[in-house]
Scaffold this motif. Structure first.
Motif, PDB file in Angstrom:
ATOM      1  N   PHE A  30      -0.406  11.794   0.303  1.00  0.00           N
ATOM      2  CA  PHE A  30      -0.646  10.880   1.456  1.00  0.00           C
ATOM      3  C   PHE A  30       0.026   9.514   0.705  1.00  0.00           C
ATOM      4  CE2 PHE A  30      -4.372  13.878   0.767  1.00  0.00           C
ATOM      5  CZ  PHE A  30      -4.746  13.931   2.137  1.00  0.00           C
ATOM      6  N   PRO A  31      -0.168   8.616   1.855  1.00  0.00           N
ATOM      7  CA  PRO A  31       0.413   7.344   1.451  1.00  0.00           C
ATOM      8  C   PRO A  31      -0.284   6.652   0.389  1.00  0.00           C
ATOM      9  CG  PRO A  31      -0.071   7.379   4.104  1.00  0.00           C
ATOM     10  CD  PRO A  31      -0.505   8.714   3.174  1.00  0.00           C
ATOM     11  N   CYS A  32       0.256   5.694  -0.508  1.00  0.00           N
ATOM     12  CA  CYS A  32      -0.348   5.114  -1.491  1.00  0.00           C
ATOM     13  C   CYS A  32      -0.830   3.857  -0.978  1.00  0.00           C
ATOM     14  CB  CYS A  32       0.708   4.865  -2.584  1.00  0.00           C
ATOM     15  SG  CYS A  32       0.838   5.843  -3.859  1.00  0.00           S
ATOM     16  N   GLU A  33      -2.176   3.582  -1.616  1.00  0.00           N
ATOM     17  CA  GLU A  33      -2.855   2.327  -1.102  1.00  0.00           C
ATOM     18  C   GLU A  33      -2.788   1.403  -2.548  1.00  0.00           C
ATOM     19  OE1 GLU A  33      -6.811   3.768   0.290  1.00  0.00           O
ATOM     20  OE2 GLU A  33      -5.629   5.107   1.685  1.00  0.00           O
ATOM     21  N   GLU A  34      -3.099   0.546  -2.248  1.00  0.00           N
ATOM     22  CA  GLU A  34      -3.321  -0.790  -3.328  1.00  0.00           C
ATOM     23  C   GLU A  34      -4.267  -0.345  -4.406  1.00  0.00           C
ATOM     24  OE1 GLU A  34      -4.272  -5.344  -4.192  1.00  0.00           O
ATOM     25  OE2 GLU A  34      -3.393  -4.712  -2.136  1.00  0.00           O
TER      26      GLU A  34
ATOM     27  N   ARG B  64       2.248  -5.659 -11.025  1.00  0.00           N
ATOM     28  CA  ARG B  64       2.575  -5.947  -9.787  1.00  0.00           C
ATOM     29  C   ARG B  64       4.160  -5.917  -9.301  1.00  0.00           C
ATOM     30  NH1 ARG B  64      -0.065 -10.308  -9.929  1.00  0.00           N
ATOM     31  NH2 ARG B  64       1.499 -11.663 -10.880  1.00  0.00           N
ATOM     32  N   ASP B  65       4.932  -6.767 -10.342  1.00  0.00           N
ATOM     33  CA  ASP B  65       6.386  -6.621 -10.040  1.00  0.00           C
ATOM     34  C   ASP B  65       6.957  -5.154  -9.944  1.00  0.00           C
ATOM     35  OD1 ASP B  65       6.153  -9.242 -10.524  1.00  0.00           O
ATOM     36  OD2 ASP B  65       6.881  -9.396 -12.257  1.00  0.00           O
ATOM     37  N   TRP B  66       6.448  -4.238 -10.792  1.00  0.00           N
ATOM     38  CA  TRP B  66       6.872  -2.749 -10.628  1.00  0.00           C
ATOM     39  C   TRP B  66       6.456  -2.310  -9.358  1.00  0.00           C
ATOM     40  CZ3 TRP B  66       3.973   1.743 -10.256  1.00  0.00           C
ATOM     41  CH2 TRP B  66       4.649   3.004 -10.508  1.00  0.00           C
ATOM     42  N   CYS B  67       5.313  -2.421  -8.966  1.00  0.00           N
ATOM     43  CA  CYS B  67       4.934  -2.029  -7.509  1.00  0.00           C
ATOM     44  C   CYS B  67       5.974  -2.489  -6.606  1.00  0.00           C
ATOM     45  CB  CYS B  67       3.365  -2.139  -7.338  1.00  0.00           C
ATOM     46  SG  CYS B  67       2.372  -1.390  -8.268  1.00  0.00           S
ATOM     47  N   GLU B  68       6.018  -3.853  -6.348  1.00  0.00           N
ATOM     48  CA  GLU B  68       6.842  -4.324  -5.490  1.00  0.00           C
ATOM     49  C   GLU B  68       8.399  -3.877  -5.438  1.00  0.00           C
ATOM     50  OE1 GLU B  68       6.424  -8.586  -6.189  1.00  0.00           O
ATOM     51  OE2 GLU B  68       4.068  -8.630  -5.312  1.00  0.00           O
ATOM     52  N   GLU B  69       8.816  -3.674  -6.828  1.00  0.00           N
ATOM     53  CA  GLU B  69      10.062  -3.041  -6.717  1.00  0.00           C
ATOM     54  C   GLU B  69      10.313  -1.587  -6.257  1.00  0.00           C
ATOM     55  OE1 GLU B  69      13.410  -2.320 -10.374  1.00  0.00           O
ATOM     56  OE2 GLU B  69      11.881  -3.966 -10.581  1.00  0.00           O
ATOM     57  N   LEU B  70       9.198  -0.700  -6.815  1.00  0.00           N
ATOM     58  CA  LEU B  70       9.314   0.443  -6.122  1.00  0.00           C
ATOM     59  C   LEU B  70       9.053   0.589  -4.801  1.00  0.00           C
ATOM     60  CD1 LEU B  70       9.173   3.469  -7.269  1.00  0.00           C
ATOM     61  CD2 LEU B  70       6.604   3.222  -7.310  1.00  0.00           C
ATOM     62  N   ILE B  71       8.248  -0.087  -4.202  1.00  0.00           N
ATOM     63  CA  ILE B  71       7.617   0.109  -2.948  1.00  0.00           C
ATOM     64  C   ILE B  71       8.829  -0.897  -2.019  1.00  0.00           C
ATOM     65  CG2 ILE B  71       5.915  -0.668  -0.825  1.00  0.00           C
ATOM     66  CD1 ILE B  71       3.883  -0.255  -3.230  1.00  0.00           C
ATOM     67  N   GLY B  72       9.278  -1.857  -2.383  1.00  0.00           N
ATOM     68  CA  GLY B  72      10.329  -2.872  -1.550  1.00  0.00           C
ATOM     69  C   GLY B  72      11.734  -1.985  -1.478  1.00  0.00           C
ATOM     70  N   ASP B  73      11.896  -1.095  -2.361  1.00  0.00           N
ATOM     71  CA  ASP B  73      13.284  -0.490  -2.065  1.00  0.00           C
ATOM     72  C   ASP B  73      13.123   0.783  -1.235  1.00  0.00           C
ATOM     73  OD1 ASP B  73      15.605   1.020  -2.498  1.00  0.00           O
ATOM     74  OD2 ASP B  73      15.665   0.490  -4.568  1.00  0.00           O
ATOM     75  N   ASP B  74      14.027   0.676  -0.070  1.00  0.00           N
ATOM     76  CA  ASP B  74      13.728   1.795   0.806  1.00  0.00           C
ATOM     77  C   ASP B  74      14.462   3.060   0.226  1.00  0.00           C
ATOM     78  OD1 ASP B  74      16.477   1.230   1.223  1.00  0.00           O
ATOM     79  OD2 ASP B  74      16.478   0.873   3.296  1.00  0.00           O
TER      80      ASP B  74
END
Length: 87
Positions: free
Chosen positions: A10-14, A45-55
């Motif tokens: 499923f899509p990941c949620e916060e 938070r930085d790890w999540c943003e980097e992971l999700i922010g990269d297409d």
């Protein structure tokens, strides 16, 4: 959603990422990952943003289909959309 009827992607949620951070900070996971210090809120938070922010990355939450119980995460790194492969 991709599913075999019992377990699905499923899509990941916060909330999923927060639960994942909690798991990483358990002694068992920290030892397996070779960490001496807990993962901080800012680091996570930085790890999540980097992971999700990269297409080139795709992240899924693994859940029980019927109950929706979160079981973990799975992700693909370095997706090469044209070549249809990833790590």
């Amino acid at each position: 959603m991709v599913s075999d009827g019992e377990i699905g992607l499923f899509p990941c949620e916060e909330a999923d990422f927060e639960r994942y951070r909690h798991w990483i900070n358990t002694e068992e996971f920290a030892t397996a990952l070779g960490r001496c210090l807990p993962v901080t809120d800012a680091e996570h938070r930085d790890w999540c943003e980097e992971l999700i922010g990269d297409d080139r990355n795709v992240v899924f939450a693994v859940r029980e289909v019927e109950r929706g119980r979160y079981l973990g995460n799975v992700w693909l790194y370095g997706v090469r959309w044209i070549h249809r492969n990833a790590e």
